[in-house]
Design an enzyme around this catalytic site. Structure first.
Site, short mmCIF file in Angstrom:
data_model
loop_
_atom_site.label_atom_id
_atom_site.label_comp_id
_atom_site.label_asym_id
_atom_site.label_seq_id
_atom_site.Cartn_x
_atom_site.Cartn_y
_atom_site.Cartn_z
N LYS A 130 131.65 48.23 67.04
CA LYS A 130 132.41 47.23 66.27
C LYS A 130 131.59 45.98 65.99
O LYS A 130 130.55 45.73 66.61
CB LYS A 130 133.72 46.91 66.98
CG LYS A 130 134.70 48.09 66.91
CD LYS A 130 136.09 47.78 67.43
CE LYS A 130 137.01 48.97 67.17
NZ LYS A 130 138.38 48.75 67.68
N ARG A 143 136.86 55.28 73.61
CA ARG A 143 136.79 55.95 72.31
C ARG A 143 135.47 55.56 71.65
O ARG A 143 135.24 54.37 71.38
CB ARG A 143 137.98 55.50 71.46
CG ARG A 143 138.08 56.15 70.08
CD ARG A 143 139.32 55.62 69.36
NE ARG A 143 139.52 56.25 68.07
CZ ARG A 143 138.95 55.85 66.93
NH1 ARG A 143 138.14 54.79 66.93
NH2 ARG A 143 139.20 56.48 65.80
#
Length: 283
Positions: A220, A259
């Site tokens: 991210k 994840r």
């Protein structure tokens, strides 16, 4: 560590959830696996690289992303879920929409991962309750096209924990078995980069909610910003070491799962964390 009623997963350690984005516009790998056959093969490769289960999604939830027509989401997701499930892979479906979740479950998915925590589609929670499958409830304040307008918090940890607890309560009161609820603090969803780091520094608060904790930090933007140099933020595909570091920290904090887009380093990291936790507990 809180576990889930999924006997096919080895839950003596933090599990690794691999990501398959069957989308043209996801921030990390949009377009790479847009063909269902290529997406399914990628899912199998993720398992070979250490993923315990595979999360299949057909709608990007990056900041600014626009919604996808349900028929298109179904076209993207269901064939991939079916191919992976037929190959014996535990599959999670990443969707906010009950119709997609229902068809994915029929195709063999065993978990529903809803970034809205059941708030986007009023049919989702009754569906999950009736299906008796695990349900990932993420902290969510709005759809991707406007979520970054909602980053005001009095105290980001207190507020996110409180809002997530309230959503879990609502989901359980609507019929979902509390033992099947997974919580996700929603890193990057209605959070600034600094707020993401603050939440990561207090994962114990989320683990204390009493449900399995899923941490989704892979690649991210806040990682790219941390690792930036004179050329700018670290490119998306060069954030794997930082992702693995967060996987290690999450596992040590008692997370049920992480994840990730490329599971190899994180699969190693969670095994190291499991050994350290075992030694700290006395062997």
């Amino acid at each position: 560590m809180v576990t889930l009623p999924l006997p096919d997963l080895a839950q003596d350690r933090c599990v690794v959830m691999g990501v398959v984005n069957v989308t043209p516009d996801s921030f990390s790998d949009g377009g790479c696996w847009f063909d269902p056959g290529a997406a399914a093969e990628h899912g199998l490769e993720l398992v070979r690289r250490g993923a315990d289960l595979v999360d299949v999604g057909g709608e990007s939830t990056r900041p600014g992303a626009l919604p996808v027509d349900r028929a298109e989401e179904l076209r993207r997701v269901v064939p991939v879920v079916r191919r992976l499930a037929d190959a014996g892979v535990p599959v999670s479906v990443d969707t906010m929409w009950a119709e997609t979740a229902e068809q994915a479950l029929d195709a063999g998915a065993v978990i529903v991962n809803d970034v809205s925590g059941g708030r986007a589609d009023p049919r989702m929670v009754p569906l999950v309750a009736a299906a008796e499958v695990p349900f990932v409830v993420m902290h969510w304040r709005g759809h991707s096209d406007r979520m970054q307008q909602h980053t005001d918090y009095t105290d980001v940890v207190d507020d996110v924990v409180s809002e997530l607890r309230a959503q879990v309560t609502a989901v359980c009161e609507a019929g979902v078995d509390p033992a099947r609820v997974v919580v996700d603090p929603g890193l990057g969803f209605s959070k600034t980069g600094d707020q993401n780091w603050t939440l990561l520094g207090h994962l114990d608060r989320f683990a204390a909610l009493g449900h399995p904790l899923l941490v989704a930090a892979s690649r991210k933007g806040f990682l790219g910003s941390l690792l930036a140099d004179e050329a700018g933020p670290r490119p998306v595909d060069e954030r794997e070491d930082a992702t693995a570091a967060i996987s290690m920290l999450s596992a040590l904090a008692g997370a049920w799962g992480v994840r990730v887009h490329d599971p190899r380093r994180s699969a190693d990291a969670v095994r190291v964390a499991a050994r350290v936790r075992a030694e700290a507990a006395g062997g």
